[in-house]
Design a protein around this motif. Sequence first.
Motif, PDB file in Angstrom:
ATOM      1  N   TRP A  30       0.838  -1.190   0.000  1.00 15.38           N
ATOM      2  CA  TRP A  30       0.000   0.000   0.000  1.00 15.38           C
ATOM      3  C   TRP A  30       0.874   1.240   0.000  1.00 15.38           C
ATOM      4  O   TRP A  30       1.886   1.301   0.691  1.00 15.38           O
ATOM      5  CB  TRP A  30      -0.897   0.033   1.237  1.00 15.38           C
ATOM      6  CG  TRP A  30      -1.706  -1.206   1.474  1.00 15.38           C
ATOM      7  CD1 TRP A  30      -1.590  -2.071   2.513  1.00 15.38           C
ATOM      8  CD2 TRP A  30      -2.761  -1.720   0.655  1.00 15.38           C
ATOM      9  NE1 TRP A  30      -2.494  -3.090   2.407  1.00 15.38           N
ATOM     10  CE2 TRP A  30      -3.239  -2.896   1.270  1.00 15.38           C
ATOM     11  CE3 TRP A  30      -3.354  -1.301  -0.536  1.00 15.38           C
ATOM     12  CZ2 TRP A  30      -4.269  -3.655   0.742  1.00 15.38           C
ATOM     13  CZ3 TRP A  30      -4.384  -2.063  -1.054  1.00 15.38           C
ATOM     14  CH2 TRP A  30      -4.839  -3.214  -0.433  1.00 15.38           C
ATOM     15  N   VAL A  31       0.495   2.250  -0.768  1.00 13.47           N
ATOM     16  CA  VAL A  31       1.211   3.530  -0.774  1.00 13.47           C
ATOM     17  C   VAL A  31       0.208   4.663  -0.587  1.00 13.47           C
ATOM     18  O   VAL A  31      -0.990   4.524  -0.859  1.00 13.47           O
ATOM     19  CB  VAL A  31       2.017   3.737  -2.083  1.00 13.47           C
ATOM     20  CG1 VAL A  31       3.035   2.635  -2.276  1.00 13.47           C
ATOM     21  CG2 VAL A  31       1.091   3.827  -3.291  1.00 13.47           C
ATOM     22  N   TRP A  32       0.731   5.768  -0.082  1.00 15.33           N
ATOM     23  CA  TRP A  32      -0.035   7.006   0.073  1.00 15.33           C
ATOM     24  C   TRP A  32      -1.307   6.730   0.873  1.00 15.33           C
ATOM     25  O   TRP A  32      -1.250   6.331   2.033  1.00 15.33           O
ATOM     26  CB  TRP A  32      -0.318   7.618  -1.296  1.00 15.33           C
ATOM     27  CG  TRP A  32      -0.487   9.105  -1.263  1.00 15.33           C
ATOM     28  CD1 TRP A  32      -0.995   9.860  -0.254  1.00 15.33           C
ATOM     29  CD2 TRP A  32      -0.131  10.027  -2.295  1.00 15.33           C
ATOM     30  NE1 TRP A  32      -0.991  11.183  -0.590  1.00 15.33           N
ATOM     31  CE2 TRP A  32      -0.469  11.320  -1.840  1.00 15.33           C
ATOM     32  CE3 TRP A  32       0.423   9.897  -3.556  1.00 15.33           C
ATOM     33  CZ2 TRP A  32      -0.264  12.464  -2.603  1.00 15.33           C
ATOM     34  CZ3 TRP A  32       0.620  11.035  -4.304  1.00 15.33           C
ATOM     35  CH2 TRP A  32       0.288  12.311  -3.841  1.00 15.33           C
ATOM     36  N   ASN A  56       5.653  12.480   5.016  1.00  8.17           N
ATOM     37  CA  ASN A  56       5.288  11.071   4.898  1.00  8.17           C
ATOM     38  C   ASN A  56       6.499  10.153   4.961  1.00  8.17           C
ATOM     39  O   ASN A  56       6.419   9.047   5.495  1.00  8.17           O
ATOM     40  CB  ASN A  56       4.518  10.842   3.602  1.00  8.17           C
ATOM     41  CG  ASN A  56       3.113  11.409   3.667  1.00  8.17           C
ATOM     42  OD1 ASN A  56       2.700  11.947   4.683  1.00  8.17           O
ATOM     43  ND2 ASN A  56       2.379  11.293   2.584  1.00  8.17           N
ATOM     44  N   TRP A  62       7.920   7.984  -1.464  1.00  5.09           N
ATOM     45  CA  TRP A  62       8.235   9.302  -0.898  1.00  5.09           C
ATOM     46  C   TRP A  62       9.707   9.642  -1.039  1.00  5.09           C
ATOM     47  O   TRP A  62      10.056  10.822  -1.100  1.00  5.09           O
ATOM     48  CB  TRP A  62       7.781   9.354   0.557  1.00  5.09           C
ATOM     49  CG  TRP A  62       6.301   9.190   0.676  1.00  5.09           C
ATOM     50  CD1 TRP A  62       5.619   8.233   1.351  1.00  5.09           C
ATOM     51  CD2 TRP A  62       5.299  10.003   0.042  1.00  5.09           C
ATOM     52  NE1 TRP A  62       4.264   8.386   1.193  1.00  5.09           N
ATOM     53  CE2 TRP A  62       4.044   9.466   0.396  1.00  5.09           C
ATOM     54  CE3 TRP A  62       5.346  11.122  -0.781  1.00  5.09           C
ATOM     55  CZ2 TRP A  62       2.843  10.018  -0.049  1.00  5.09           C
ATOM     56  CZ3 TRP A  62       4.145  11.664  -1.230  1.00  5.09           C
ATOM     57  CH2 TRP A  62       2.925  11.119  -0.864  1.00  5.09           C
ATOM     58  N   ASP A  64      -3.641   4.474   0.074  1.00  5.69           N
ATOM     59  CA  ASP A  64      -4.207   3.162  -0.256  1.00  5.69           C
ATOM     60  C   ASP A  64      -4.790   2.479   0.973  1.00  5.69           C
ATOM     61  O   ASP A  64      -5.850   1.851   0.909  1.00  5.69           O
ATOM     62  CB  ASP A  64      -3.130   2.248  -0.860  1.00  5.69           C
ATOM     63  CG  ASP A  64      -2.789   2.616  -2.291  1.00  5.69           C
ATOM     64  OD1 ASP A  64      -3.551   3.390  -2.898  1.00  5.69           O
ATOM     65  OD2 ASP A  64      -1.764   2.126  -2.795  1.00  5.69           O
ATOM     66  N   TRP A  67      -0.955   3.266  -8.432  1.00  7.82           N
ATOM     67  CA  TRP A  67      -1.476   3.770  -7.157  1.00  7.82           C
ATOM     68  C   TRP A  67      -2.892   3.218  -7.001  1.00  7.82           C
ATOM     69  O   TRP A  67      -3.824   3.640  -7.678  1.00  7.82           O
ATOM     70  CB  TRP A  67      -1.459   5.296  -7.202  1.00  7.82           C
ATOM     71  CG  TRP A  67      -1.928   5.996  -5.971  1.00  7.82           C
ATOM     72  CD1 TRP A  67      -2.215   5.455  -4.752  1.00  7.82           C
ATOM     73  CD2 TRP A  67      -2.175   7.402  -5.851  1.00  7.82           C
ATOM     74  NE1 TRP A  67      -2.615   6.431  -3.876  1.00  7.82           N
ATOM     75  CE2 TRP A  67      -2.601   7.633  -4.518  1.00  7.82           C
ATOM     76  CE3 TRP A  67      -2.076   8.482  -6.724  1.00  7.82           C
ATOM     77  CZ2 TRP A  67      -2.927   8.902  -4.061  1.00  7.82           C
ATOM     78  CZ3 TRP A  67      -2.396   9.745  -6.262  1.00  7.82           C
ATOM     79  CH2 TRP A  67      -2.808   9.955  -4.944  1.00  7.82           C
ATOM     80  N   SER A 110       6.530   0.589  -2.794  1.00  6.46           N
ATOM     81  CA  SER A 110       6.353   0.735  -1.347  1.00  6.46           C
ATOM     82  C   SER A 110       6.198   2.211  -1.018  1.00  6.46           C
ATOM     83  O   SER A 110       6.582   3.089  -1.805  1.00  6.46           O
ATOM     84  CB  SER A 110       7.549   0.160  -0.582  1.00  6.46           C
ATOM     85  OG  SER A 110       8.703   0.961  -0.786  1.00  6.46           O
ATOM     86  N   ASP A 111       5.641   2.480   0.146  1.00  6.86           N
ATOM     87  CA  ASP A 111       5.448   3.853   0.582  1.00  6.86           C
ATOM     88  C   ASP A 111       6.791   4.566   0.736  1.00  6.86           C
ATOM     89  O   ASP A 111       6.949   5.721   0.343  1.00  6.86           O
ATOM     90  CB  ASP A 111       4.693   3.857   1.914  1.00  6.86           C
ATOM     91  CG  ASP A 111       3.847   5.107   2.098  1.00  6.86           C
ATOM     92  OD1 ASP A 111       3.111   5.462   1.163  1.00  6.86           O
ATOM     93  OD2 ASP A 111       3.939   5.731   3.161  1.00  6.86           O
ATOM     94  N   ASP A 112       7.756   3.865   1.299  1.00  3.45           N
ATOM     95  CA  ASP A 112       9.079   4.458   1.508  1.00  3.45           C
ATOM     96  C   ASP A 112       9.729   4.811   0.174  1.00  3.45           C
ATOM     97  O   ASP A 112      10.310   5.893   0.015  1.00  3.45           O
ATOM     98  CB  ASP A 112       9.952   3.476   2.292  1.00  3.45           C
ATOM     99  CG  ASP A 112      11.311   4.052   2.638  1.00  3.45           C
ATOM    100  OD1 ASP A 112      11.379   4.947   3.495  1.00  3.45           O
ATOM    101  OD2 ASP A 112      12.313   3.600   2.037  1.00  3.45           O
ATOM    102  N   ASP A 165       7.278   7.097   7.680  1.00  3.00           N
ATOM    103  CA  ASP A 165       7.807   5.772   7.358  1.00  3.00           C
ATOM    104  C   ASP A 165       9.061   5.470   8.169  1.00  3.00           C
ATOM    105  O   ASP A 165       9.255   4.346   8.648  1.00  3.00           O
ATOM    106  CB  ASP A 165       8.115   5.674   5.861  1.00  3.00           C
ATOM    107  CG  ASP A 165       6.853   5.633   5.009  1.00  3.00           C
ATOM    108  OD1 ASP A 165       5.805   5.217   5.531  1.00  3.00           O
ATOM    109  OD2 ASP A 165       6.914   6.035   3.833  1.00  3.00           O
TER     110      ASP A 165
END
Length: 689
Positions: A48-50, A456, A440, A52, A148, A435-437, A460
């Motif tokens: 999941w990102v942002w 963000n 960003w 999600d 996304w 990935s979220d990391d 993380d």
Amino acid sequence: MKNAGAATVEAASRRFVRLGRTGEAIMGAAIVAALAIWIYWPALAGGWVWDDALEIPLNPDLRAPLGWAKVWFNPAGPDYLPLKTTVQWIACHLWGQAPAGFHWLTLALHVTAALLLWRLLRRLKIPGAFLACLLFAVHPVAVESVAWIAELKNTLSLPLALLAFESIALQWAPVKRDGDLGTGEIESGKARGDHALHLRPASSWPRDLAANLWFVAALLCKTSVVMLPCVALLYVWWRRGRLERNDLKRAAPFASAAILGFVTIVFQNTRSLAAQAVRVGPLSRVAIAGHSAGFYLSKLLWPADLMPVYPQWKVDPPHAWQFLPWLGFAGAVVGLVRMRSAWSRALLFALGAVLLNLLPVLGFVPMAYQRISWVGDHLAYVALAAAMAAIGALWGWAYARWADRTARTALLAAAAAAVGAMAYASRHYAAAFRSDDALWSVALERNPRSWLAANNLGLDEEKAGRTEAARTHFEMALAARSEFPEAEVNWGDTWLKAGQVSRAIPAYRRAIDEKPDFPDAHARLALALARTGDWSGAAEQYGDASTLRPAEEDLHREWGNALGNSRRVNEAIVQYREALRLQPDDEAARASLGLALVETGDLDGAIAELKQALRGQPGAADAEEYLGYALAKSHRWDEAIASYREALKGDAGNPDLHYNLADALQAVGRMDEARAELARGQELERSRP
């Protein structure tokens, strides 16, 4: 005699242009699907990102058996997109909440949209249909919408909108034979050449009904397709050279666009905090819209330097140069109109189709996303299809007109190079969404002034236990944005976790000064004040947080604890009961209620509440300790001793428990055991840091 190599190129070019007939349609679809899978492979196994997680795993409506009904009649989200949420509900109940399934779903929908675009252009006899399909499938601007998961609304709404447009176009201005952008249109109401169009097609209510149903379905997935009827009328004008009263009558049923558009505006202004995001004057809005339109056109034609979050340029007050894009558009329209040719009309349709599809996202209507940036790749997904159709048509026209093999070979090479370059760039960009990391990190690398990316990424880092790195990113976010209460709270949290409460408290207070109705800031400040022993101040802040977020039982429970420690026991009982009303199985609140009732002398009520808490959470050390205390107050010493011993099983290092147990043992004359417990409590107290 023809050269063998030239003959091969000629044969390949013929097959490329005529792709889509019989077995070649299957081959073309396979090519598009294979390219799309290759491009998005880095993101397909991603997480999941942002936002999600808010859309899927943290959305209770998707887990509820009747959640699909709630999103239609009592939606809780920031937008009214019930069909999109219903699809998510179905997906969750088919394969659970694993992100991989949703990644494959959005990819499949994107491929479907590309293939439907190909079919639409072929049925409208617009040349270069397969190239348009390929360019749309591999274009880097599409990556954000496909990789996304939260943008499922894009990939779901576009196929439906294409089906609606196909039904409209074939009914309102059907093509009799292969069209030609140069000479196949009708001028002054008379057919020209062998590519005539029906001037007044026979009515077909099933097709009109189908068009309306497809269109409403698309709107219920994402309202930005609202301009489709206008694009359809523009298409009819392009094909016929004029509009008739009958065309406007046929467009009337599409008034559903206005209704759902109004609903979207209401939701954005009442639920998405759009008013906070776009506090600019009307002239600034005009400047934003023009600049945004120019920006999107540039990215659609030359998709370089894409990023998850673009810099937000200054527009309040606007500068004169920021209105220049509007002059450019006006000049282009006037010039094309004055040319009065079939070609100029085709170009006007192409430009108009792109701009009309961009119109809802240009900034005239406030959007929550504008708090982050005026522009975003995902906002141009529908316009991307129109732009690639125009480019494909231009390429197809040139290929048909230039009979020279060298020129055709050059056109094929240019098309292949464009598709290849875009596919490579898209694959590289799709990896940022694994990935979220990663997302960003890429966002901050490409836009170092992005306060959202810095904040963000800090979150993380904090989740990963890298507190110092997290604090650095929160400081970057605060440097990029002068008033950023969320980052102030996050920055304060890093100090609170480090035990430096004196540095956390000013950060929380700044967040409250910037945003007084920020419940998280009040709750964090309350926690920090409680750490310092300021229970009265903590109670005040928990009260403010609970007022702002009255349905959260945790806040009522903590408010009760602060009131209890401030010796305001009766007020504490009120909050504990409210927490239990909101969440009857909150055993921590029930245990605290039991202790508060002991303080008021209601020992029977206290014992009843504490026993119920232990039924819900057997062996809970706090509840056992409080029960022992209540039983001791009632002189039920043997039961009190048993409760204290149960509490020690879960909290053997608590000296107070040993002291209380010693008192109970002494009361029943078990002096040796009492002295042993007293000594153990003293030993533990001496060993405390």
